[in-house]
Design an enzyme around this catalytic site. Structure first.
Site, PDB file in Angstrom:
ATOM      1  N   ARG A   1     -11.678  -3.198  17.692  1.00  0.00           N
ATOM      2  CA  ARG A   1     -10.657  -4.008  17.011  1.00  0.00           C
ATOM      3  C   ARG A   1      -9.308  -3.081  16.839  1.00  0.00           C
ATOM      4  O   ARG A   1      -8.504  -3.565  16.740  1.00  0.00           O
ATOM      5  CB  ARG A   1     -11.050  -4.472  15.737  1.00  0.00           C
ATOM      6  CG  ARG A   1     -11.761  -5.872  15.706  1.00  0.00           C
ATOM      7  CD  ARG A   1     -12.138  -6.233  14.229  1.00  0.00           C
ATOM      8  NE  ARG A   1     -12.603  -7.523  14.350  1.00  0.00           N
ATOM      9  CZ  ARG A   1     -13.391  -8.112  13.248  1.00  0.00           C
ATOM     10  NH1 ARG A   1     -13.350  -7.542  12.168  1.00  0.00           N
ATOM     11  NH2 ARG A   1     -13.953  -9.515  13.438  1.00  0.00           N
TER      12      ARG A   1
ATOM     13  N   ASN B   1      -5.869  -4.391  18.103  1.00  0.00           N
ATOM     14  CA  ASN B   1      -4.893  -4.365  17.229  1.00  0.00           C
ATOM     15  C   ASN B   1      -3.508  -3.585  18.060  1.00  0.00           C
ATOM     16  O   ASN B   1      -2.469  -3.872  17.600  1.00  0.00           O
ATOM     17  CB  ASN B   1      -4.918  -3.943  15.922  1.00  0.00           C
ATOM     18  CG  ASN B   1      -5.871  -5.078  15.399  1.00  0.00           C
ATOM     19  OD1 ASN B   1      -6.310  -6.149  15.752  1.00  0.00           O
ATOM     20  ND2 ASN B   1      -6.381  -4.532  14.227  1.00  0.00           N
TER      21      ASN B   1
ATOM     22  N   SER C   1      -8.757  -1.746  10.340  1.00  0.00           N
ATOM     23  CA  SER C   1     -10.401  -2.089  10.875  1.00  0.00           C
ATOM     24  C   SER C   1     -11.141  -0.624  10.934  1.00  0.00           C
ATOM     25  O   SER C   1     -10.120   0.286  11.410  1.00  0.00           O
ATOM     26  CB  SER C   1      -9.924  -2.866  12.236  1.00  0.00           C
ATOM     27  OG  SER C   1     -11.267  -2.965  12.809  1.00  0.00           O
ATOM     28  N   VAL C   2     -12.133  -0.782  10.937  1.00  0.00           N
ATOM     29  CA  VAL C   2     -12.997   0.440  10.903  1.00  0.00           C
ATOM     30  C   VAL C   2     -13.689   0.302  12.369  1.00  0.00           C
ATOM     31  O   VAL C   2     -14.370   1.616  12.776  1.00  0.00           O
ATOM     32  CB  VAL C   2     -14.031   0.761   9.906  1.00  0.00           C
ATOM     33  CG1 VAL C   2     -13.272   1.049   8.625  1.00  0.00           C
ATOM     34  CG2 VAL C   2     -14.964  -0.416   9.745  1.00  0.00           C
TER      35      VAL C   2
ATOM     36  N   LEU D   1      -2.500  -9.289   8.592  1.00  0.00           N
ATOM     37  CA  LEU D   1      -3.570 -10.401   9.024  1.00  0.00           C
ATOM     38  C   LEU D   1      -3.846 -11.290   7.797  1.00  0.00           C
ATOM     39  O   LEU D   1      -4.715 -12.023   8.174  1.00  0.00           O
ATOM     40  CB  LEU D   1      -4.892  -9.782   9.800  1.00  0.00           C
ATOM     41  CG  LEU D   1      -4.426  -9.061  11.182  1.00  0.00           C
ATOM     42  CD1 LEU D   1      -5.736  -8.247  11.266  1.00  0.00           C
ATOM     43  CD2 LEU D   1      -3.946  -9.739  12.208  1.00  0.00           C
TER      44      LEU D   1
ATOM     45  N   LYS E   1       1.724   6.944  -1.294  1.00  0.00           N
ATOM     46  CA  LYS E   1       2.192   6.215  -2.322  1.00  0.00           C
ATOM     47  C   LYS E   1       1.896   6.833  -3.725  1.00  0.00           C
ATOM     48  O   LYS E   1       0.984   7.153  -3.886  1.00  0.00           O
ATOM     49  CB  LYS E   1       2.045   4.698  -2.429  1.00  0.00           C
ATOM     50  CG  LYS E   1       1.813   4.140  -0.766  1.00  0.00           C
ATOM     51  CD  LYS E   1       1.616   2.657  -0.705  1.00  0.00           C
ATOM     52  CE  LYS E   1       1.518   2.148   0.503  1.00  0.00           C
ATOM     53  NZ  LYS E   1      -0.041   2.359   1.266  1.00  0.00           N
TER      54      LYS E   1
ATOM     55  N   ASP F   1      -1.131   4.730   7.096  1.00  0.00           N
ATOM     56  CA  ASP F   1      -0.604   4.345   5.876  1.00  0.00           C
ATOM     57  C   ASP F   1      -1.603   4.733   4.875  1.00  0.00           C
ATOM     58  O   ASP F   1      -2.581   3.775   4.832  1.00  0.00           O
ATOM     59  CB  ASP F   1      -0.082   3.097   5.727  1.00  0.00           C
ATOM     60  CG  ASP F   1       0.562   2.477   4.390  1.00  0.00           C
ATOM     61  OD1 ASP F   1       1.774   2.441   4.473  1.00  0.00           O
ATOM     62  OD2 ASP F   1      -0.268   2.019   3.662  1.00  0.00           O
TER      63      ASP F   1
ATOM     64  N   HIS G   1       4.394   2.612  -5.388  1.00  0.00           N
ATOM     65  CA  HIS G   1       3.543   1.650  -5.119  1.00  0.00           C
ATOM     66  C   HIS G   1       3.679   0.178  -5.471  1.00  0.00           C
ATOM     67  O   HIS G   1       3.686  -0.741  -4.772  1.00  0.00           O
ATOM     68  CB  HIS G   1       1.805   2.105  -5.345  1.00  0.00           C
ATOM     69  CG  HIS G   1       0.975   1.642  -4.579  1.00  0.00           C
ATOM     70  ND1 HIS G   1      -0.227   2.294  -4.049  1.00  0.00           N
ATOM     71  CD2 HIS G   1       0.744   0.329  -3.856  1.00  0.00           C
ATOM     72  CE1 HIS G   1      -1.296   1.555  -3.269  1.00  0.00           C
ATOM     73  NE2 HIS G   1      -0.342   0.375  -3.222  1.00  0.00           N
TER      74      HIS G   1
ATOM     75  N   TYR H   1      -5.759   4.794  -2.919  1.00  0.00           N
ATOM     76  CA  TYR H   1      -6.935   4.314  -1.993  1.00  0.00           C
ATOM     77  C   TYR H   1      -8.173   5.379  -1.981  1.00  0.00           C
ATOM     78  O   TYR H   1      -9.101   5.275  -1.293  1.00  0.00           O
ATOM     79  CB  TYR H   1      -6.530   4.267  -0.360  1.00  0.00           C
ATOM     80  CG  TYR H   1      -5.349   3.245  -0.267  1.00  0.00           C
ATOM     81  CD1 TYR H   1      -5.009   2.239  -1.137  1.00  0.00           C
ATOM     82  CD2 TYR H   1      -4.878   3.430   1.074  1.00  0.00           C
ATOM     83  CE1 TYR H   1      -3.900   1.408  -1.104  1.00  0.00           C
ATOM     84  CE2 TYR H   1      -3.688   2.314   1.069  1.00  0.00           C
ATOM     85  CZ  TYR H   1      -3.302   1.649   0.261  1.00  0.00           C
ATOM     86  OH  TYR H   1      -2.211   0.645   0.435  1.00  0.00           O
TER      87      TYR H   1
END
Ligand code: NAD
Length: 277
Positions: A239, A243, A234-235, A193, A76, A46, A109, A51
């Site tokens: 994680r 996830n 998350s980078v 989250l 978007k 996504d 968006h 971004y």
């Protein structure tokens, strides 16, 4: 990782219920982060023109060894491009940045009801053209409230496939989700989250301890049980894997309800009725 379930959208297209979000991942880190996610088994990314990292998303997919058809890509329309001609230019430039000739899902968006004379319907009609022309396999909206959706429903031709809205245990969004359920619009829960804000909650911690899972996994599983589509960000490799480790357990209905009862109607992002981009 156990297989990621798919949700069938109102036009028959399938979308993986778990994806990977790239909001606020700097362009220089995006290709590596998306590569990690694809290696961990994610098949849904996504992004958004806003971004600033569509090109790096496209590069990661291109170098992954996966075929284009194996990865579901959403982007978007940016807030400055709602006028039909601008929307077409923006859409073309997103395709170019992503290095693809179609996107799986293209969204407005934000509704921006205080801009463009409140006319998001003309923008929607332009997205309908992208859909009819085949360059957007599905089209939808983001941050639309029920009264915005009602206008699209009565004045547009195509029902949005999804509404991507902010949802977390402190913002359960019952009204929008109810409208979407009644109109066959799938809900995508952004910032699932709560950008980390719900992770210290004692109720969530207790449930996590009982299931031997992390608080993040319990919150993400809560979204899955409710049928929403999610794409946590998350980078960090650990994680990213954590996830995705949410398909080997189920929450009991009373635990789903206990988490839903934490609702405070508390947004972390802007209010769609007043946000002007
Ligand atoms: P999120 O709820 O996914 O939270 C991300 C933050 O939580 C990260 O900064 C990370 O530090 C932390 N985190 C992630 N995994 C964790 C773990 N296992 N344990 C502990 N902490 C963890 O928030 P987000 O990134 O804002 O939202 C996810 C995606 O939603 C975005 O990347 C974007 O794709 C989408 N989004 C859409 C809109 C919209 O207007 N349509 C707005 C915001 C976000």
């Amino acid at each position: 990782m156990t297989a990621i379930p798919q949700i069938v959208l109102n036009n028959g297209q399938r979308i993986p219920q778990l994806g990977f979000g790239v909001f606020l991942i700097p362009p220089a880190q995006t290709e590596a982060a998306v590569t990690r996610a694809l290696q961990a088994g994610y098949r849904h990314i996504d992004t958004a023109e806003m971004y600033g990292n569509e090109a790096e998303v496209g590069q990661a997919i291109g170098k992954s060894g996966l075929s284009r058809g194996e990865v579901f890509v959403t982007t978007k329309l940016n807030n400055g491009a709602h006028r039909p001609d601008d929307a077409r230019r923006a859409f073309d430039s997103s395709l170019k940045a992503l290095g693809t000739d179609y996107v799986d899902l293209f969204l407005i968006h934000w509704p921006l009801p205080t801009r463009y004379g409140g006319d998001f319907v003309s923008t929607w009609r332009t997205l309908e053209e992208f859909y009819t022309e085949g360059q957007a396999r599905s089209i939808g909206v983001s941050n639309f409230q029920p009264h915005h959706l009602r206008r699209i429903h009565t004045e547009g031709e195509i029902t949005p496939a999804v509404d991507q809205i902010e949802v977390n245990p402190y913002l359960t969004q019952d009204e929008v989700r109810q409208f979407c359920a009644e109109h066959q619009i799938a809900v995508e829960a952004w910032s699932p989250l709560g950008r980390g804000s719900v992770l210290g909650d004692p109720t969530i911690d207790d449930i996590a301890r009982r299931y031997g899972k992390t608080p993040a996994q319990v919150v993400l599983r809560w979204h899955i049980e409710r049928g929403d589509i999610i794409f946590p960000k998350s980078v960090t490799a650990a994680r990213i894997r954590e996830n995705a480790g949410i398909f080997d357990f189920e929450l009991a209905p009373e635990d789903v309800e206990a988490i839903s009862a934490l609702n405070r109607n508390q947004r972390t992002g802007p209010d769609p009725d007043t946000f002007a981009g």
